[in-house]
Design a protein around this motif. Structure first.
Motif, mmCIF file in Angstrom:
data_model
loop_
_atom_site.group_PDB
_atom_site.id
_atom_site.type_symbol
_atom_site.label_atom_id
_atom_site.label_comp_id
_atom_site.label_asym_id
_atom_site.label_seq_id
_atom_site.Cartn_x
_atom_site.Cartn_y
_atom_site.Cartn_z
ATOM 1 N N ILE A 26 57.014 60.364 16.352
ATOM 2 C CA ILE A 26 56.089 59.593 15.516
ATOM 3 C C ILE A 26 54.688 59.820 16.076
ATOM 4 N N VAL A 27 53.838 60.525 15.335
ATOM 5 C CA VAL A 27 52.503 60.846 15.862
ATOM 6 C C VAL A 27 51.413 60.473 14.859
ATOM 7 N N GLY A 28 50.200 60.329 15.367
ATOM 8 C CA GLY A 28 49.072 59.995 14.498
ATOM 9 C C GLY A 28 47.907 59.517 15.338
ATOM 10 N N LYS A 29 46.759 59.304 14.682
ATOM 11 C CA LYS A 29 45.595 58.798 15.412
ATOM 12 C C LYS A 29 45.858 57.331 15.801
ATOM 13 N N PRO A 30 44.998 56.741 16.650
ATOM 14 C CA PRO A 30 45.229 55.361 17.073
ATOM 15 C C PRO A 30 45.274 54.376 15.897
ATOM 16 N N ASN A 31 46.146 53.354 16.053
ATOM 17 C CA ASN A 31 46.097 52.182 15.189
ATOM 18 C C ASN A 31 46.621 52.356 13.759
ATOM 19 N N VAL A 32 47.314 53.445 13.464
ATOM 20 C CA VAL A 32 47.806 53.651 12.095
ATOM 21 C C VAL A 32 49.142 52.943 11.852
ATOM 22 N N GLY A 33 49.765 52.404 12.925
ATOM 23 C CA GLY A 33 51.012 51.658 12.752
ATOM 24 C C GLY A 33 52.247 52.369 13.275
ATOM 25 N N LYS A 34 52.085 53.289 14.210
ATOM 26 C CA LYS A 34 53.225 54.058 14.739
ATOM 27 C C LYS A 34 54.247 53.152 15.440
ATOM 28 N N SER A 35 53.756 52.247 16.285
ATOM 29 C CA SER A 35 54.684 51.415 17.056
ATOM 30 C C SER A 35 55.339 50.352 16.173
ATOM 31 N N THR A 36 54.588 49.855 15.207
ATOM 32 C CA THR A 36 55.166 48.913 14.240
ATOM 33 C C THR A 36 56.332 49.598 13.524
ATOM 34 N N LEU A 37 56.125 50.863 13.191
ATOM 35 C CA LEU A 37 57.158 51.655 12.525
ATOM 36 C C LEU A 37 58.369 51.845 13.435
#
Ligand SMILES: Nc1nc2c(ncn2[C@@H]2O[C@H](COP(=O)(O)OP(=O)(O)OP(=O)(O)O)[C@@H](O)[C@H]2O)c(=O)[nH]1
Ligand SMILES: [Mg+2]
Length: 314
Positions: A26-37
């Protein structure tokens, strides 16, 4: 904390008996909701989340076994493009290490938006690995009609395997995502027991939970360069419950002013950080928990490679 936590595939895997298993980054820029996902996919909170960027600082593996398929998800720090310091270099190294040898990448962006920081992350992805564009926080998009042309523009940016506009906070979307991911995972025997949730230790989850409360209970005035170090994690036989865990931890900040902020008026803020962490940890660890918190000033630690490593970063 820096031990590699992605399993290596055995040379000759045992017979799979129809089992499927694979790694999904699960990758992306900061704060897009990766950990929530990740938490929604695993079905239990194992990765901390907050409104502040740079919440996740480690690669965190979370598993979920559904039917014959074991999904092994890897949450990563948001890729940092803003400040160049030792801490951010370590976070980016963690991201690069996680995107290499996986079966599928979930590239998370905010639905309807694509910035330079998103483009930077996309450029890191390795050719040959299928990438799903996961357009998260769809619930924040009020003009739904604008999503179709946006998706079309995204098609031109990369040969994405699929496009999934969704919300990590919507259980139906999460269910749908399992079906989407499953077909990318190879037939092979599971790597973990069916009921395992994470490869992270209880001690790690403790320091992360305290850091989450610190992040959530201080406003933007506390810079992201604060961290938590566990000084003591002792299990004792409990008098009233089966387990009792005694924790001592130090919150490390960069300036005296930050220390005052963490402690708060008459110590009320640090008390609240400890209480909220304790309540959550008692559930997570199924134990009676005691937490003692200290605050220490270590100016410039986030610029100091040796300190960054000594605080448990890669
Ligand atoms: N409205 C809405 N908010 C969301 C959704 N998913 C996540 N969020 C919020 O977005 C914020 C950031 O979430 P995180 O999961 O911590 O984001 P992250 O990408 O892991 O952040 P870093 O670890 O800092 O890179 C939190 O306040 C979440 O509650 C969603 O689907 N809809
Ligand atoms: Mg995160």
């Amino acid at each position: 904390m820096s031990e590699p936590n992605v399993p290596t595939v055995p040379e000759a895997p045992p017979s799979s008996d129809g089992q499927r298993c694979g790694l999904i980054a699960i990758v992306g820029k900061p704060n897009v909701g990766k950990s929530t996902l990740l938490n929604a996919l695993v079905g239990q909170k194992i990765s901390i989340t907050s409104r502040k960027a740079q919440t996740t600082r480690h690669r965190i593996t979370g598993m979920r076994t559904v039917g014959a398929t074991q999904f092994v998800f890897v949450d990563t720090p948001g890729f940092q493009t803003r400040h160049d310091n030792a801490l951010n270099r370590s976070l980016n190294k963690t991201v690069l290490g996680a995107v290499g040898d996986v079966d599928l990448v979930l590239f998370v962006v905010e639905a309807g938006s694509f910035t330079l920081a998103d483009a930077k992350v996309l450029s890191l992805l390795k050719p040959g690995v299928p990438v799903v564009l996961l357009a998260n926080k769809l619930d924040n998009v009020h003009r739904r009609a604008e999503i179709a042309p946006w998706l079309k523009s995204m098609q031109e940016r990369h040969a994405f395997a699929e496009f999934v506009p969704m919300s990590a906070k919507n259980p139906k979307d999460i269910e749908r995502l399992f079906a989407i991911c499953e077909k990318y995972l190879p037939e092979q025997a599971w790597w973990y027991a069916e009921d395992e949730l994470t490869d992270r230790s209880e001690k790690f989850l403790v320091s992360e939970t305290i850091r989450e409360k610190l992040f959530r209970l201080t406003g933007d005035e506390l810079p992201y360069t604060s961290t938590v170090v566990i000084d003591q994690f002792n299990e004792e036989p409990g008098k009233t419950s089966s387990r009792m865990v005694r924790i001592a931890a130090t919150i490390v900040v960069e300036r005296d002013g930050h220390k005052a902020m963490v402690i708060g008026d008459k110590g009320e803020r640090i008390k609240r950080i400890g209480t909220e962490a304790r309540v959550e940890l008692e559930k997570l660890l199924d134990a009676k928990v005691f937490i003692e918190l200290w605050v220490k000033v270590r100016s410039g630690w986030a610029d100091d490679e040796a300190r960054v490593r000594s605080f448990g970063y890669e």
